[in-house]
Design an enzyme around this catalytic site. Sequence first.
Site, short mmCIF file in Angstrom:
data_model
loop_
_atom_site.label_atom_id
_atom_site.label_comp_id
_atom_site.label_asym_id
_atom_site.label_seq_id
_atom_site.Cartn_x
_atom_site.Cartn_y
_atom_site.Cartn_z
N SER A 1 0.83 -1.21 0.00
CA SER A 1 0.00 0.00 0.00
C SER A 1 0.86 1.27 0.00
CB SER A 1 -0.92 -0.02 1.22
OG SER A 1 -0.13 -0.11 2.37
N CYS B 1 -3.68 -4.47 -8.12
CA CYS B 1 -3.15 -3.12 -8.25
C CYS B 1 -3.34 -2.58 -9.66
CB CYS B 1 -1.67 -3.09 -7.90
SG CYS B 1 -0.70 -3.99 -9.09
N GLU C 1 -7.98 4.47 -3.25
CA GLU C 1 -7.96 3.12 -3.81
C GLU C 1 -8.94 2.28 -2.99
OE1 GLU C 1 -4.44 0.70 -3.01
OE2 GLU C 1 -4.58 -0.10 -5.03
P1 NAD Z 1 0.29 -3.65 2.90
O1 NAD Z 1 1.05 -2.40 2.61
O2 NAD Z 1 -0.65 -3.66 4.03
O3 NAD Z 1 1.33 -4.85 3.19
C1 NAD Z 1 2.41 -5.12 2.32
C2 NAD Z 1 3.57 -5.69 3.13
O4 NAD Z 1 4.04 -4.70 4.04
C3 NAD Z 1 3.21 -6.92 3.96
O5 NAD Z 1 4.26 -7.85 3.87
C4 NAD Z 1 3.07 -6.36 5.37
O6 NAD Z 1 3.44 -7.29 6.37
C5 NAD Z 1 4.04 -5.19 5.38
N1 NAD Z 1 3.58 -4.10 6.26
C6 NAD Z 1 2.29 -3.74 6.53
N2 NAD Z 1 2.26 -2.68 7.35
C7 NAD Z 1 3.54 -2.36 7.61
C8 NAD Z 1 4.16 -1.32 8.38
N3 NAD Z 1 3.44 -0.42 9.05
N4 NAD Z 1 5.50 -1.27 8.41
C9 NAD Z 1 6.25 -2.16 7.72
N5 NAD Z 1 5.72 -3.15 6.97
C10 NAD Z 1 4.39 -3.25 6.90
O7 NAD Z 1 -0.42 -4.08 1.52
P2 NAD Z 1 -1.49 -5.23 1.28
O8 NAD Z 1 -2.79 -4.83 1.87
O9 NAD Z 1 -0.91 -6.55 1.63
O10 NAD Z 1 -1.60 -5.18 -0.32
C11 NAD Z 1 -2.51 -4.37 -1.02
C12 NAD Z 1 -1.83 -3.12 -1.55
O11 NAD Z 1 -0.72 -3.47 -2.39
C13 NAD Z 1 -2.74 -2.29 -2.43
O12 NAD Z 1 -2.57 -0.94 -2.11
C14 NAD Z 1 -2.23 -2.56 -3.85
O13 NAD Z 1 -2.47 -1.54 -4.80
C15 NAD Z 1 -0.78 -2.71 -3.59
N6 NAD Z 1 -0.15 -3.44 -4.67
C16 NAD Z 1 0.61 -2.72 -5.55
C17 NAD Z 1 1.19 -3.36 -6.62
C18 NAD Z 1 2.03 -2.60 -7.61
O14 NAD Z 1 2.71 -3.23 -8.40
N7 NAD Z 1 2.02 -1.28 -7.61
C19 NAD Z 1 1.00 -4.74 -6.80
C20 NAD Z 1 0.20 -5.43 -5.88
C21 NAD Z 1 -0.36 -4.77 -4.81
#
Ligand code: NAD
Length: 497
Positions: A227, A282, A382
């Site tokens: 995210s 995404c 989003e």
């Molecule tokens: P997220 O950001 O919640 O988690 C992603 C990763 O970060 C996980 O491994 C999680 O453990 C870690 N994480 C979560 N909070 C954290 C924090 N405060 N500090 C450090 N690490 C942390 O994302 P999600 O909900 O798993 O995935 C969905 C998001 O990913 C959507 O916003 C989507 O658009 C994005 N996404 C982007 C792409 C791209 O290529 N741009 C591809 C796939 C998904």
Amino acid sequence: MTKQVQLFIDGEFIDSTTEQWIPVTNPATQDVIAQAPCTTSEEMARAIASAKQAFQSWKEVPVSERARLMMRFGNLLKEHQTDIAEIICQELGKTLEDAKGDVWRGIEVVEQAANIPSLMMGETVENVARSIDTYSYIQPLGVCAGITPFNFPAMIPLWMFPMAIACGNTFILKPSEQDPMTVNRIAELFAEAGAPKGVLQVVHGAKEQVDTILHHPDIKAISFVGSVNVGQYIYKTGTDNLKRVQAFAGAKNHMVVMPDANKQQVINALVGASVGAAGQRCMAISVAVFVGAAQDWIPEVAEAIGKVHPGVYTDPNAAYGPQISPQAKARVLSLIEQGKKEGATCLVDGSDCQVKDYPKGNWIGPTVFSDVTPEMTIYKEEIFGPVLCTSSVDTLEDAIALVNDSPYGNGTSIFTASGAAARKYQHEIEVGQVGINIPIPVPLPFFSFTGWKGSFYGDQHAYGKQAVRFYTETKTITARWFNDDIPVSGPNMSINL
Ligand code: NAD
């Protein structure tokens, strides 16, 4: 007792000694199917030390042998595509076909990693000065790390570690705590393919484990997908600690529909691209912008989207699965309510959605809004759910201005029969991946995944040639070999060769 997800450290699958566990649930039933460990700091240190040590020997392994490892790994992934997909179905809820696609798009990156010898070729110029040659080599960085999101538990880890390891690096992978079992199965197959001990390590957990990665001096580069807020945090903290970081973040992707487009193709494309995978992609199309007379098609688009329904992965008629968690569902529902309050017209409302025999699933039915304007929360945020916002503009220029105003720049597409309109759109649009009559233009891995603006922080993107640049350093050598034809000259006091 519920299954405990293991760590993969120093070539072995081991039980964590942690006392903190994160439940992994089946989002169609809420059954707790496993517990993911929050890797202890001692286990994190062991994983990183093992990766550091393994780098010393792995970087010396000939590039053709590294390529062969990727070929064997790719073959094993193909052989086990369906069983990996079934793990995805259980922990994330995707339909089986969609989960198989998740694995397949990762396999394609492994195939690209098997081409590593030609991708690692440097440059040479003979006689840059008299009898002096310059040439460059590409060398790996050391220990790299990857932090991945829940929505593509096979494809996104496979965007990262095969390319990094093929380049000669070793890798620490921290998958999403919401669906951690897929990566463990992939790591088993990597070991079975003959990956030497320590080349790949899998640690589980959440923020605390990510923070260890961000601050550890032995980790040279970090790939993140997730995210926006977390992506910004990872980019800022990682670069503050002098690491190389590529952070792929959230998105809001627009599809522009011109009145000369083929209406049925537009409708079919929008059904799959907006609510497919429950909108948890995404590159999902979350806004459709209808130009001029094309706005008359909005009711038919809404009708077609309203006909699909979510369901469990064992139901072959299910178009998509549940949201990943009750919290994710609640967030999408509150955005749908906000859309109604802020004045958008809800043409199809999936808020109250039931799936027979699965009363506890995180279901949301397909939802379509019209009259959405840029000030509305459903336009700005989003949603990451099966919700399509539609809006109307008068001209292609208006559509381009609207899309370019968005802070995101992951993907976009235009549907038209006009080459001139498509050419104008591809040239003027400030988005990194553009589809022409293709709704979700995710490039194959001989190109790179090139999100822009608020959808990406960094410069070198995932897979393709850019990944090789991200995971390597270039060493440039300038050489002269003396022989009797080269006169001995006096000291050279200038900087000229
Ligand atoms: P997220 O950001 O919640 O988690 C992603 C990763 O970060 C996980 O491994 C999680 O453990 C870690 N994480 C979560 N909070 C954290 C924090 N405060 N500090 C450090 N690490 C942390 O994302 P999600 O909900 O798993 O995935 C969905 C998001 O990913 C959507 O916003 C989507 O658009 C994005 N996404 C982007 C792409 C791209 O290529 N741009 C591809 C796939 C998904």
